[in-house]
Design a protein around this motif. Structure first.
Motif, PDB file in Angstrom:
ATOM      1  N   PHE A 106       0.820  -1.214   0.000  1.00 44.52           N
ATOM      2  CA  PHE A 106       0.000   0.000   0.000  1.00 44.52           C
ATOM      3  C   PHE A 106       0.853   1.263   0.000  1.00 44.52           C
ATOM      4  O   PHE A 106       0.330   2.366  -0.115  1.00 44.52           O
ATOM      5  N   ILE A 107       2.163   1.100   0.169  1.00 44.01           N
ATOM      6  CA  ILE A 107       3.073   2.236   0.330  1.00 44.01           C
ATOM      7  C   ILE A 107       4.035   2.256  -0.851  1.00 44.01           C
ATOM      8  O   ILE A 107       4.677   1.239  -1.139  1.00 44.01           O
ATOM      9  N   GLU A 108       4.162   3.397  -1.492  1.00 50.96           N
ATOM     10  CA  GLU A 108       5.166   3.514  -2.542  1.00 50.96           C
ATOM     11  C   GLU A 108       6.537   3.396  -1.887  1.00 50.96           C
ATOM     12  O   GLU A 108       6.851   4.123  -0.949  1.00 50.96           O
ATOM     13  N   GLY A 109       7.337   2.442  -2.357  1.00 52.51           N
ATOM     14  CA  GLY A 109       8.629   2.180  -1.721  1.00 52.51           C
ATOM     15  C   GLY A 109       8.467   1.539  -0.357  1.00 52.51           C
ATOM     16  O   GLY A 109       9.352   1.665   0.502  1.00 52.51           O
ATOM     17  N   GLY A 110       7.351   0.859  -0.148  1.00 52.93           N
ATOM     18  CA  GLY A 110       7.016   0.307   1.168  1.00 52.93           C
ATOM     19  C   GLY A 110       8.002  -0.710   1.691  1.00 52.93           C
ATOM     20  O   GLY A 110       8.304  -0.730   2.887  1.00 52.93           O
ATOM     21  N   ASP A 111       8.501  -1.565   0.814  1.00 53.25           N
ATOM     22  CA  ASP A 111       9.454  -2.579   1.256  1.00 53.25           C
ATOM     23  C   ASP A 111      10.720  -1.910   1.805  1.00 53.25           C
ATOM     24  O   ASP A 111      11.199  -2.260   2.881  1.00 53.25           O
ATOM     25  N   LEU A 113      10.999   1.180   2.957  1.00 56.62           N
ATOM     26  CA  LEU A 113      10.657   1.927   4.168  1.00 56.62           C
ATOM     27  C   LEU A 113      10.611   0.993   5.376  1.00 56.62           C
ATOM     28  O   LEU A 113      11.189   1.291   6.425  1.00 56.62           O
ATOM     29  N   LEU A 114       9.946  -0.129   5.224  1.00 57.16           N
ATOM     30  CA  LEU A 114       9.834  -1.045   6.349  1.00 57.16           C
ATOM     31  C   LEU A 114      11.162  -1.706   6.676  1.00 57.16           C
ATOM     32  O   LEU A 114      11.447  -1.987   7.850  1.00 57.16           O
ATOM     33  N   LYS A 115      12.003  -1.905   5.708  1.00 62.64           N
ATOM     34  CA  LYS A 115      13.354  -2.404   5.997  1.00 62.64           C
ATOM     35  C   LYS A 115      14.152  -1.368   6.781  1.00 62.64           C
ATOM     36  O   LYS A 115      14.937  -1.706   7.667  1.00 62.64           O
ATOM     37  N   ARG A 116      13.929  -0.080   6.472  1.00 62.33           N
ATOM     38  CA  ARG A 116      14.593   0.987   7.238  1.00 62.33           C
ATOM     39  C   ARG A 116      14.085   0.996   8.679  1.00 62.33           C
ATOM     40  O   ARG A 116      14.866   1.108   9.630  1.00 62.33           O
ATOM     41  N   PHE A 117      12.753   0.848   8.845  1.00 66.91           N
ATOM     42  CA  PHE A 117      12.196   0.757  10.205  1.00 66.91           C
ATOM     43  C   PHE A 117      12.791  -0.455  10.929  1.00 66.91           C
ATOM     44  O   PHE A 117      13.083  -0.393  12.123  1.00 66.91           O
ATOM     45  N   TRP A 118      12.971  -1.545  10.212  1.00 66.61           N
ATOM     46  CA  TRP A 118      13.552  -2.776  10.768  1.00 66.61           C
ATOM     47  C   TRP A 118      14.938  -2.473  11.328  1.00 66.61           C
ATOM     48  O   TRP A 118      15.265  -2.859  12.455  1.00 66.61           O
ATOM     49  N   GLU A 119      15.742  -1.777  10.535  1.00 68.97           N
ATOM     50  CA  GLU A 119      17.105  -1.450  10.970  1.00 68.97           C
ATOM     51  C   GLU A 119      17.097  -0.539  12.190  1.00 68.97           C
ATOM     52  O   GLU A 119      17.892  -0.719  13.123  1.00 68.97           O
ATOM     53  N   ILE A 120      16.199   0.438  12.201  1.00 72.85           N
ATOM     54  CA  ILE A 120      16.099   1.353  13.347  1.00 72.85           C
ATOM     55  C   ILE A 120      15.754   0.572  14.608  1.00 72.85           C
ATOM     56  O   ILE A 120      16.375   0.749  15.663  1.00 72.85           O
ATOM     57  N   GLU A 121      14.762  -0.283  14.514  1.00 76.51           N
ATOM     58  CA  GLU A 121      14.304  -1.020  15.698  1.00 76.51           C
ATOM     59  C   GLU A 121      15.303  -2.091  16.118  1.00 76.51           C
ATOM     60  O   GLU A 121      15.453  -2.337  17.315  1.00 76.51           O
ATOM     61  N   GLU A 122      16.002  -2.697  15.175  1.00 77.30           N
ATOM     62  CA  GLU A 122      17.045  -3.663  15.532  1.00 77.30           C
ATOM     63  C   GLU A 122      18.155  -2.975  16.313  1.00 77.30           C
ATOM     64  O   GLU A 122      18.668  -3.528  17.274  1.00 77.30           O
ATOM     65  N   ALA A 123      18.499  -1.774  15.888  1.00 71.74           N
ATOM     66  CA  ALA A 123      19.555  -1.011  16.579  1.00 71.74           C
ATOM     67  C   ALA A 123      19.129  -0.676  18.001  1.00 71.74           C
ATOM     68  O   ALA A 123      19.954  -0.662  18.907  1.00 71.74           O
ATOM     69  N   LYS A 124      17.844  -0.406  18.224  1.00 75.13           N
ATOM     70  CA  LYS A 124      17.352  -0.099  19.559  1.00 75.13           C
ATOM     71  C   LYS A 124      17.421  -1.318  20.471  1.00 75.13           C
ATOM     72  O   LYS A 124      17.552  -1.185  21.673  1.00 75.13           O
ATOM     73  N   ASP A 125      17.290  -2.518  19.877  1.00 78.71           N
ATOM     74  CA  ASP A 125      17.308  -3.748  20.669  1.00 78.71           C
ATOM     75  C   ASP A 125      18.711  -4.143  21.108  1.00 78.71           C
ATOM     76  O   ASP A 125      18.881  -4.960  22.000  1.00 78.71           O
ATOM     77  N   GLU A 126      19.726  -3.606  20.451  1.00 78.61           N
ATOM     78  CA  GLU A 126      21.106  -3.995  20.767  1.00 78.61           C
ATOM     79  C   GLU A 126      21.618  -3.317  22.004  1.00 78.61           C
ATOM     80  O   GLU A 126      21.221  -2.440  22.568  1.00 78.61           O
TER      81      GLU A 126
END
Length: 126
Positions: A106-111, A113-126
């Motif tokens: 549903f999002i242009e460039g959604g994959d 964008l969500l991979k970027r969110f993935w990286e942000i949240e993974e970094a927070k978990d470390e």
């Protein structure tokens, strides 16, 4: 002369009528969910790109819709959102449930964008 005879079909059975009605209602629910969910999704994406606690909770929600096995969503995160964002989150969940489409489509460039969110949240978990 052929052994097959042409005939007028019988009216739909009650079962096929009920099935057609359920299919129509399901399609209507999908359309309504998408209509309500698209503007909510746009709003959530804008906030999720920020640096607040609400941004963090929304990234987790969107990641759960994107890949729930890797990003399970703790429901108490909804409590960390203001009422308007809660309503938007529920509309997006409903859209994801009924639309039959993956959230990133549903999002242009959604994959990306969500991979970027993935990286942000993974970094927070470390």
């Amino acid at each position: 002369m052929s052994q097959y005879r042409v005939r007028t079909p019988e009216p739909r059975s009650r079962l096929s009528q009920a099935l057609a009605q359920v299919m129509n209602e399901t399609r209507q629910r999908q359309l309504e969910a998408e209509q309500q969910g698209l503007s909510s999704l746009e709003h959530l994406i804008c906030v999720a790109q920020g640096h607040s606690g609400q941004s963090h909770h929304l990234r987790r929600l969107l990641l759960a819709l994107y890949n729930g096995d890797s990003w399970p969503f703790e429901m108490q995160r909804l409590r960390g959102l203001d009422p308007a964002l809660q309503a938007d989150a529920l509309a997006v969940i409903q859209m994801a449930t009924y639309s039959g489409h993956e959230i990133h489509t549903f999002i242009e460039g959604g994959d990306a964008l969500l991979k970027r969110f993935w990286e942000i949240e993974e970094a927070k978990d470390e």
